[in-house]
Write a protein that holds these residues in place. Structure first.
Motif, short mmCIF file in Angstrom:
data_model
loop_
_atom_site.label_atom_id
_atom_site.label_comp_id
_atom_site.label_asym_id
_atom_site.label_seq_id
_atom_site.Cartn_x
_atom_site.Cartn_y
_atom_site.Cartn_z
N ALA A 23 25.14 90.59 -4.02
CA ALA A 23 25.65 92.09 -4.24
C ALA A 23 27.21 91.58 -4.38
N ASP A 24 27.92 92.08 -4.91
CA ASP A 24 29.20 91.87 -4.71
C ASP A 24 29.64 93.73 -4.03
N LEU A 25 31.16 93.22 -3.47
CA LEU A 25 32.05 94.56 -2.76
C LEU A 25 31.70 95.87 -3.05
N ALA A 26 31.41 96.20 -4.24
CA ALA A 26 31.52 96.95 -4.75
C ALA A 26 29.18 97.99 -4.67
N ASP A 27 29.40 97.40 -4.38
CA ASP A 27 27.57 97.12 -4.28
C ASP A 27 27.57 97.15 -2.59
N ASP A 28 28.22 96.81 -2.28
CA ASP A 28 27.78 96.72 -0.94
C ASP A 28 28.68 98.10 0.63
N MET A 29 29.94 98.37 -0.75
CA MET A 29 30.46 99.63 0.07
C MET A 29 29.58 100.79 -0.33
N ASP A 30 28.47 100.44 -2.16
CA ASP A 30 27.49 101.64 -1.96
C ASP A 30 27.01 102.03 -0.79
N ILE A 31 26.18 100.68 -0.43
CA ILE A 31 25.07 101.11 0.76
C ILE A 31 25.38 100.89 1.68
N SER A 51 19.26 101.87 9.05
CA SER A 51 20.38 102.53 8.17
C SER A 51 21.75 101.46 8.71
N LEU A 52 21.67 101.55 10.00
CA LEU A 52 22.70 100.54 11.17
C LEU A 52 22.74 99.62 10.57
N GLN A 53 21.23 98.57 10.62
CA GLN A 53 21.06 97.25 9.75
C GLN A 53 21.26 97.47 8.30
N ASN A 54 20.82 98.15 8.00
CA ASN A 54 21.55 97.95 6.42
C ASN A 54 23.21 97.71 6.25
N MET A 55 23.44 98.76 6.82
CA MET A 55 25.35 98.87 6.95
C MET A 55 25.64 97.18 7.54
N ALA A 57 24.65 94.48 7.67
CA ALA A 57 24.14 92.68 6.40
C ALA A 57 25.04 94.10 5.43
N ALA A 58 24.91 94.66 5.54
CA ALA A 58 26.38 94.75 4.17
C ALA A 58 28.26 94.43 4.02
N VAL A 59 28.31 94.78 5.46
CA VAL A 59 29.52 94.46 6.15
C VAL A 59 29.37 93.21 6.10
N LEU A 60 28.57 92.20 7.00
CA LEU A 60 28.84 91.24 6.66
C LEU A 60 29.02 90.67 5.16
N ASN A 61 28.49 90.73 4.42
CA ASN A 61 28.41 90.14 3.07
C ASN A 61 29.99 90.65 2.72
N ALA A 62 30.33 91.57 2.31
CA ALA A 62 30.98 92.42 2.54
C ALA A 62 32.28 91.76 2.56
N GLN A 63 32.34 90.97 3.89
CA GLN A 63 33.31 89.90 4.30
C GLN A 63 33.91 89.57 4.31
N GLN A 64 32.74 88.19 3.01
CA GLN A 64 32.61 87.53 2.63
C GLN A 64 33.50 87.31 1.47
N ALA A 65 33.58 88.79 0.89
CA ALA A 65 34.08 88.77 -0.53
C ALA A 65 36.09 88.82 -0.34
N THR A 66 36.22 88.69 -1.72
CA THR A 66 37.73 89.58 -1.60
C THR A 66 37.50 90.85 -2.51
N PRO A 67 39.14 92.00 -2.28
CA PRO A 67 38.76 93.10 -2.65
C PRO A 67 40.05 92.82 -3.60
N PRO A 68 39.77 93.30 -4.94
CA PRO A 68 40.39 93.28 -6.40
C PRO A 68 41.85 93.68 -5.65
N LYS A 69 42.54 94.40 -5.05
CA LYS A 69 43.37 94.36 -4.73
C LYS A 69 44.08 92.80 -3.97
N LEU A 70 43.48 92.77 -3.78
CA LEU A 70 44.16 91.46 -2.47
C LEU A 70 43.54 90.52 -3.71
N GLU A 71 43.10 89.62 -4.68
CA GLU A 71 42.44 89.56 -5.56
C GLU A 71 43.45 87.67 -5.97
#
Length: 128
Positions: A23-31, A51-55, A57-71
């Motif tokens: 998943a990319d950052l947008a997908d993680d945020m949707d999750i 649902s908390l466990q899903n959240m 996992a999504a945060v851990l994945n998102a933490q490795q991404a770069t937000p578009p504003k910070l590319e």
């Protein structure tokens, strides 16, 4: 019976984590958003915890991404460190809520989960 639920939960987490890796950052945020709605509304402790466990996992994945504003920022820049700190804050809140849910304190866990919104709003202002 408890063993069956544990095995089922472990398999669900493994499959969810493998899906999240792609998943990319947008997908993680949707999750996060989809599961947050469930957390706020469900009366089922099992659904709440899942649902908390899903959240988480999504945060851990998102933490490795770069937000578009910070590319254009370096991975070790102050802005990226602040982004990761926001994610770490959310992980701590999720863990706190999950611990309460595991103790059978669903309403207290839900109150902690309501604080996720403030964390989200603060970080969206900075990084969205």
């Amino acid at each position: 019976m408890k063993k069956t639920w544990r095995v089922l939960a472990a398999l669900t987490l493994l499959s969810a984590s493998s899906m999240l890796m792609a998943a990319d950052l947008a997908d993680d945020m949707d999750i996060l958003a989809d599961n947050y709605k469930i957390v706020l509304k469900t009366d089922s402790a099992d659904t709440f915890k899942q649902s908390l466990q899903n959240m988480r996992a999504a945060v851990l994945n998102a933490q490795q991404a770069t937000p578009p504003k910070l590319e254009n920022k370096a991975p070790d820049s102050a802005e990226m460190q602040d982004f990761r700190h926001g994610m770490t804050t959310l992980i701590g809140q999720i863990d706190q809520s999950l611990a309460l849910a595991n103790e059978g304190k669903l309403e207290e866990a839900r109150k902690v989960a309501q604080d996720f919104k403030q964390t989200r709003d603060t970080n969206h202002k900075k990084f969205r």
